[in-house]
Scaffold this active site. Structure first.
Site, short mmCIF file in Angstrom:
data_model
loop_
_atom_site.label_atom_id
_atom_site.label_comp_id
_atom_site.label_asym_id
_atom_site.label_seq_id
_atom_site.Cartn_x
_atom_site.Cartn_y
_atom_site.Cartn_z
N GLY A 12 0.79 -1.24 0.00
CA GLY A 12 0.00 0.00 0.00
C GLY A 12 0.82 1.28 0.00
O GLY A 12 0.35 2.31 0.47
N ASN A 14 1.48 3.17 -2.47
CA ASN A 14 0.79 4.17 -3.28
C ASN A 14 -0.39 4.76 -2.51
O ASN A 14 -0.68 5.96 -2.62
CB ASN A 14 0.33 3.57 -4.61
CG ASN A 14 1.44 3.63 -5.64
OD1 ASN A 14 1.81 4.69 -6.10
ND2 ASN A 14 2.00 2.47 -5.98
N ARG A 61 -15.37 -14.69 -9.69
CA ARG A 61 -15.11 -13.25 -9.79
C ARG A 61 -16.38 -12.42 -9.67
O ARG A 61 -16.38 -11.34 -9.08
CB ARG A 61 -14.48 -12.93 -11.16
CG ARG A 61 -13.06 -13.40 -11.32
CD ARG A 61 -12.46 -12.84 -12.60
NE ARG A 61 -11.32 -13.62 -13.02
CZ ARG A 61 -10.13 -13.58 -12.42
NH1 ARG A 61 -9.95 -12.78 -11.40
NH2 ARG A 61 -9.14 -14.33 -12.84
N ASN A 103 -6.41 3.32 -12.13
CA ASN A 103 -5.43 2.33 -11.70
C ASN A 103 -4.02 2.88 -11.94
O ASN A 103 -3.81 3.68 -12.85
CB ASN A 103 -5.61 1.06 -12.54
CG ASN A 103 -4.61 -0.03 -12.20
OD1 ASN A 103 -4.39 -0.35 -11.03
ND2 ASN A 103 -3.99 -0.62 -13.21
N HIS A 105 -0.12 1.51 -12.81
CA HIS A 105 0.57 0.31 -13.30
C HIS A 105 2.06 0.63 -13.49
O HIS A 105 2.40 1.69 -14.01
CB HIS A 105 -0.05 -0.14 -14.62
CG HIS A 105 0.56 -1.41 -15.12
ND1 HIS A 105 0.31 -2.65 -14.55
CD2 HIS A 105 1.45 -1.63 -16.11
CE1 HIS A 105 1.01 -3.57 -15.17
NE2 HIS A 105 1.70 -2.99 -16.12
N THR A 137 -10.64 0.09 -17.98
CA THR A 137 -11.62 -0.43 -18.93
C THR A 137 -11.57 -1.96 -18.82
O THR A 137 -10.88 -2.49 -17.94
CB THR A 137 -11.27 -0.02 -20.37
OG1 THR A 137 -10.00 -0.59 -20.70
CG2 THR A 137 -11.21 1.49 -20.53
N LEU A 140 -7.18 -5.59 -19.38
CA LEU A 140 -6.32 -5.69 -18.19
C LEU A 140 -5.15 -4.71 -18.32
O LEU A 140 -4.46 -4.69 -19.34
CB LEU A 140 -5.78 -7.12 -18.04
CG LEU A 140 -4.79 -7.33 -16.91
CD1 LEU A 140 -5.46 -7.14 -15.56
CD2 LEU A 140 -4.15 -8.71 -17.00
N ASP A 141 -4.93 -3.92 -17.25
CA ASP A 141 -3.81 -2.97 -17.21
C ASP A 141 -3.75 -2.09 -18.44
O ASP A 141 -2.65 -1.77 -18.93
CB ASP A 141 -2.48 -3.72 -17.05
CG ASP A 141 -2.32 -4.24 -15.64
OD1 ASP A 141 -2.92 -3.67 -14.72
OD2 ASP A 141 -1.61 -5.25 -15.48
N GLU A 170 5.85 6.69 -9.20
CA GLU A 170 4.44 6.35 -8.96
C GLU A 170 3.87 7.23 -7.86
O GLU A 170 2.76 7.74 -7.94
CB GLU A 170 4.29 4.88 -8.55
CG GLU A 170 4.62 3.88 -9.66
CD GLU A 170 4.31 2.44 -9.25
OE1 GLU A 170 3.30 2.21 -8.58
OE2 GLU A 170 5.09 1.55 -9.62
#
Ligand code: GAR
Length: 212
Positions: A12, A14, A61, A103, A105, A137, A140-141, A170
């Site tokens: 954590g 970030n 999921r 997100n 990355h 979206t 993925l990533d 980041e």
């Protein structure tokens, strides 16, 4: 003031950067899919409510994402921030939060999606690597990019040294992206493109290795 909920899976750092940076958003909660995520204690110590929605408690999921949505909705956030949240999200979840879900990355997307981004960059011998904050979206990533930071890849770099250089950036670009989002300066338009309402758009070349 806009309200955000932050999702984490691990350390954590970030999330900590979002919490300690100068900010004008309210962090309503930090939610993890893992009860032992290191970041939860940090959030609690700073008086931020925390919750755990364990993916292992759910058969698929879809049911995990439904349970996660229910907990998130309890905090009524304007935005949901993925800060090292290592679960693939389902289409209904992503659609529900379209334009309100971002997100971070650890690569210059669209290069190096998925895991082990620093090892892949070293393996390929790229001379510039970095990190990306993007709207989420179904890919993925990947998704419309808000901000990126580039760092040089040095000759003697290891996964750790390169990873640390990227992580440092980041922690700078993520709070900036969230501030823009919460101030309405950045948004996702109806065509799925990022619109940045700020006038200032400087930038400069990073050449790696440097010219003589
Ligand atoms: C960060 O490097 C983040 O970019 C990455 O996980 C790390 C979490 O670190 N996220 C992804 O790889 C998403 N695909 P943190 O828990 O210390 O913030």
């Amino acid at each position: 003031m806009k309200t955000i909920v932050i999702l984490i899976s691990g350390h954590g750092s970030n999330m900590q950067a979002l919490l300690t940076a100068k900010h004008d958003y309210c962090i309503a909660a930090v939610i993890s899919n893992k009860a032992d995520a290191g970041g939860l204690a940090f959030a609690q110590a700073h008086g931020i409510p925390t919750a755990v929605v364990a993916h292992r408690d759910h058969p698929d999921r879809e049911s995990f994402d439904a349970a996660l949505t229910e907990v998130i909705e309890g905090y009524q956030p304007d935005f949901v921030i993925l800060a090292g949240f290592m679960r693939i999200l389902t289409m209904p979840f992503v659609k529900h939060y379209q334009g309100r879900l971002i997100n971070i990355h650890p690569s210059l997307l669209p290069s190096y999606k998925g895991l082990h981004t620093h090892a892949s960059a070293l393996h390929d011998g790229v001379k510039i690597h970095g990190c990306t904050v993007h709207f989420v979206t179904a890919d993925l990533d990947h998704g419309p990019i808000i901000i990126q930071a580039a760092v040089p890849v040095l000759q003697d770099d290891t996964e750790e040294t390169l990873g640390a250089r990227v992580l440092h950036e980041e922690h700078r670009i993520f709070p900036q992206a969230v501030r823009w989002l919460c101030a309405g300066q950045v948004e996702l338009n109806e065509f799925g493109k990022v619109v940045n309402h700020r006038h200032k758009q400087p930038g400069f070349a990073l050449i790696s290795p440097s010219l003589e």
